[in-house]
Design an enzyme around this catalytic site. Structure first.
Site, PDB file in Angstrom:
ATOM      1  N   GLU A 126       0.848  -1.187   0.000  1.00  0.00           N
ATOM      2  CA  GLU A 126       0.000   0.000   0.000  1.00  0.00           C
ATOM      3  C   GLU A 126       0.882   1.235   0.000  1.00  0.00           C
ATOM      4  OE1 GLU A 126      -4.067   0.361   1.907  1.00  0.00           O
ATOM      5  OE2 GLU A 126      -2.767   1.264   3.432  1.00  0.00           O
ATOM      6  N   ALA A 170      -6.724  11.588   3.609  1.00  0.00           N
ATOM      7  CA  ALA A 170      -7.784  11.945   4.540  1.00  0.00           C
ATOM      8  C   ALA A 170      -8.675  13.007   3.917  1.00  0.00           C
ATOM      9  CB  ALA A 170      -7.185  12.453   5.846  1.00  0.00           C
ATOM     10  N   HIS A 220      -7.702   3.623  -4.155  1.00  0.00           N
ATOM     11  CA  HIS A 220      -8.722   3.887  -3.152  1.00  0.00           C
ATOM     12  C   HIS A 220      -9.553   5.082  -3.609  1.00  0.00           C
ATOM     13  CE1 HIS A 220      -6.548   1.950   0.526  1.00  0.00           C
ATOM     14  NE2 HIS A 220      -6.268   1.295  -0.597  1.00  0.00           N
ATOM     15  N   ARG A 233     -16.146   4.643   2.358  1.00  0.00           N
ATOM     16  CA  ARG A 233     -16.830   5.851   2.808  1.00  0.00           C
ATOM     17  C   ARG A 233     -15.807   6.899   3.189  1.00  0.00           C
ATOM     18  NH1 ARG A 233     -19.263   6.298   8.610  1.00  0.00           N
ATOM     19  NH2 ARG A 233     -17.037   6.589   8.916  1.00  0.00           N
ATOM     20  N   TYR A 293     -14.754  -5.722   8.373  1.00  0.00           N
ATOM     21  CA  TYR A 293     -14.183  -5.511   9.700  1.00  0.00           C
ATOM     22  C   TYR A 293     -14.362  -6.747  10.586  1.00  0.00           C
ATOM     23  CZ  TYR A 293     -14.288  -0.841   7.868  1.00  0.00           C
ATOM     24  OH  TYR A 293     -14.088   0.257   7.064  1.00  0.00           O
TER      25      TYR A 293
END
Length: 194
Positions: free
Chosen positions: A17, A51, A76, A106, A145
């Protein structure tokens, strides 16, 4: 190559990543790092969105560098602080560069952020729907998750939200980091209950 195709091989995969830099003058250094990472032949490499989309401009450029190195990029894309037009713009940029994998998220809620009636996206499944409406052939991944999303009331609600994403067209799931394998195996079994 689509991530869903890579994962069909049922082999162990290793991915890296990349976090985009916060400033343009650091972009070349990040691209050089990508070239070094690609030498290890990962199955694919993902690029975060930043972010609240703050470094989103770098995501496509870095994903394109990964592609040039012969590795499948996974870009992403977060939606919480994005407009519908912004999502269409980013997906268009990815398409123009031949990037066919998106991890639809999200995104974290920024400090002080309040949902308004004008909020177009509240959840990742809405982003998945939007991407599929733009290009149904894009391979979309989603987050899951094993230890339950911190905002979920319980495991049942968490899996219901996950099912929404899958029903909208998510082709593969990736987990957050977890430390207890037993929790992952329990989560996996619960997801298979119909």
């Amino acid at each position: 190559m689509k991530i869903s195709e890579i994962l069909k091989n049922n082999k162990v995969t290793v991915s890296f990543e990349v976090f985009p830099p916060k400033q343009w003058d650091k972009l070349e250094n990040t691209k050089n790092t990508v070239k070094e990472m690609c030498k290890y032949n990962p199955s694919f490499m993902s690029v975060t969105y930043g972010a609240a989309g703050t470094t989103s401009g770098f995501t496509t450029e870095i994903a394109n560098e990964i592609k040039k190195c012969g590795v499948s990029p996974l870009s992403h894309l977060t939606c919480l602080t994005s407009t519908r037009n912004k999502i269409h713009q980013v997906v268009g940029e990815l398409e123009e560069n031949g990037i066919e994998n998106i991890l639809a998220l999200r995104g974290d809620i920024p400090q002080g952020f309040e949902f308004t009636d004008k909020q177009y996206f509240r959840n990742a499944y809405q982003l998945v729907n939007e991407i599929k409406s733009i290009n149904p052939n894009i391979c979309i991944g989603g987050a899951c998750y094993p230890e339950t999303h911190p905002e979920s009331k319980n495991r049942v609600e968490d899996i219901a939200r996950l099912k929404e994403k899958v029903d909208c067209g998510v082709e593969f799931l990736t987990t957050q980091m977890f430390f207890d394998n037993e929790k992952f195996f329990n989560f996996y079994e619960m997801c298979q209950i119909k």
